[in-house]
Enzyme design. Structure first.
Site, PDB file in Angstrom:
ATOM      1  N   SER A  84     -42.376  27.689   4.046  1.00 35.68           N
ATOM      2  CA  SER A  84     -43.739  27.561   4.559  1.00 35.68           C
ATOM      3  C   SER A  84     -43.968  26.283   5.376  1.00 35.68           C
ATOM      4  O   SER A  84     -45.048  25.695   5.320  1.00 35.68           O
ATOM      5  CB  SER A  84     -44.755  27.676   3.410  1.00 35.68           C
ATOM      6  OG  SER A  84     -44.658  28.959   2.803  1.00 35.68           O
ATOM      7  N   LYS A 127     -35.311  35.984  10.737  1.00 35.19           N
ATOM      8  CA  LYS A 127     -35.208  37.118   9.789  1.00 35.19           C
ATOM      9  C   LYS A 127     -35.146  38.422  10.584  1.00 35.19           C
ATOM     10  O   LYS A 127     -34.552  38.459  11.656  1.00 35.19           O
ATOM     11  CB  LYS A 127     -36.347  37.059   8.776  1.00 35.19           C
ATOM     12  CG  LYS A 127     -36.447  35.665   8.135  1.00 35.19           C
ATOM     13  CD  LYS A 127     -37.326  35.598   6.942  1.00 35.19           C
ATOM     14  CE  LYS A 127     -37.344  34.149   6.442  1.00 35.19           C
ATOM     15  NZ  LYS A 127     -38.104  33.967   5.224  1.00 35.19           N
ATOM     16  N   GLU A 185     -34.510  25.092  -0.174  1.00 27.83           N
ATOM     17  CA  GLU A 185     -35.623  26.030  -0.014  1.00 27.83           C
ATOM     18  C   GLU A 185     -36.053  26.558  -1.381  1.00 27.83           C
ATOM     19  O   GLU A 185     -35.434  27.495  -1.910  1.00 27.83           O
ATOM     20  CB  GLU A 185     -35.202  27.220   0.855  1.00 27.83           C
ATOM     21  CG  GLU A 185     -34.773  26.846   2.249  1.00 27.83           C
ATOM     22  CD  GLU A 185     -34.944  28.017   3.221  1.00 27.83           C
ATOM     23  OE1 GLU A 185     -35.671  27.838   4.203  1.00 27.83           O
ATOM     24  OE2 GLU A 185     -34.385  29.098   2.977  1.00 27.83           O
ATOM     25  N   GLY A 190     -42.073  31.981   2.664  1.00 32.29           N
ATOM     26  CA  GLY A 190     -42.902  33.087   3.132  1.00 32.29           C
ATOM     27  C   GLY A 190     -44.221  33.248   2.395  1.00 32.29           C
ATOM     28  O   GLY A 190     -44.912  34.248   2.566  1.00 32.29           O
TER      29      GLY A 190
HETATM   30  P1  PGA Z   1     -40.826  30.542   5.781  1.00 37.99           P
HETATM   31  O1  PGA Z   1     -39.272  30.928   5.583  1.00 37.99           O
HETATM   32  O2  PGA Z   1     -40.871  29.376   6.730  1.00 37.99           O
HETATM   33  O3  PGA Z   1     -41.463  31.784   6.355  1.00 37.99           O
HETATM   34  O4  PGA Z   1     -41.360  30.189   4.446  1.00 37.99           O
HETATM   35  C1  PGA Z   1     -38.305  29.935   5.437  1.00 37.99           C
HETATM   36  C2  PGA Z   1     -36.943  30.546   5.258  1.00 37.99           C
HETATM   37  O5  PGA Z   1     -36.829  31.616   4.666  1.00 37.99           O
HETATM   38  O6  PGA Z   1     -35.941  29.983   5.702  1.00 37.99           O
END
Ligand code: PGA
Length: 251
Positions: free
Chosen positions: A212, A11, A167, A173
């Protein structure tokens, strides 16, 4: 045989210095022939750093976003041609943050996916429902709609290069992943849809789980029959954690 693929979605994180430190550490951890495909997806500003430090290694890299036109008056955007020029081999398409924060619709996601394929990149197509959609019993309908829109008119040959990342939006997140059995159920639906749409090729397309994923829960997802890897955000920012997750995919 579907080779597991574990991708680090950084990100909007890391500077050049931090990226260099990360790549050095990761390359200390990863053996010469890792049993999984490893991909780092840094911000566009760090693709040249990936090229410099990961080039010639077993770790690949990709872009988080690219505009579907090859060049032109699109201030602030970068093209598939430009990211490929920096050695990117993957492109994340349709991430929920792009769909929700930047209002990318299915049509634009589909154009990006096609541009990626035309430019020789492997698209990682993200699909997933919101919590409201799940609670309303519409999770599969939403995901099916996203697949149908993004993959309309795609040939089985092009489809063979795809990676799908399931996802669930509410798991991204938040520290609260999906239940493994729910992730498996959705991945199995996606697999059936891909087989119906692309025939035998559909059985070979890799499906990641994302949302996550951490070293502590990675095995719960990466040992499921229809899940072939993970798309990792927060936990991927630490090379030791990312490698721990990748090892769970190998086991
Ligand atoms: P995360 O993000 O592992 O922080 O939940 C996953 C993603 O957005 O691909």
């Amino acid at each position: 045989m579907r080779t597991p693929i574990v991708a680090a979605n950084w990100k909007m994180h890391k500077t050049v210095r931090e990226a260099v430190d990360y790549f050095r550490r990761l390359l200390e951890l990863v053996p010469a022939r890792p049993p999984v495909e490893l991909v780092i997806v840094p911000p566009a500003t760090l693709l040249w750093v990936a090229q410099k430090h990961l080039g010639g290694s077993v770790v690949g890299w990709g872009a988080q976003n690219a505009y579907p036109e090859p060049q032109g008056a699109f201030t602030g955007e970068v093209s598939v041609v430009q990211v490929a020029d920096l050695g990117a081999r993957y492109l994340i398409c349709g991430h929920s943050e792009r769909r929700h924060i930047f209002r990318e619709d299915d049509e634009l996601v589909g154009r990006k996916l096609r541009a990626a394929l035309e430019g020789g990149l492997i698209p990682i197509l993200c699909v997933g429902e919101t919590l409201e959609e799940r609670q309303a019993g519409r999770a599969w309908g939403v995901v099916e709609g996203q697949l149908a829109a993004a993959l309309a008119d795609l040939s089985p040959e092009d489809a063979s290069r795809l990676v799908i990342a399931y996802e669930p939006v509410w798991a991204i997140g938040t520290g609260v992943p999906a239940q493994p059995q729910d992730a498996q159920e959705m991945a199995a639906h996606i697999r059936d849809w891909l087989k119906e749409r692309f025939g035998r090729t559909g059985g070979r397309i890799r499906i990641q789980y994302g949302g996550s994923v951490k070293p502590e829960n990675a095995r719960d997802f990466l040992t499921l029959p229809d899940i072939d890897g993970a798309l990792v955000g927060g936990a991927s920012l630490d090379p030791d954690k990312f490698w721990a997750i990748a090892q769970a995919a190998a086991g």
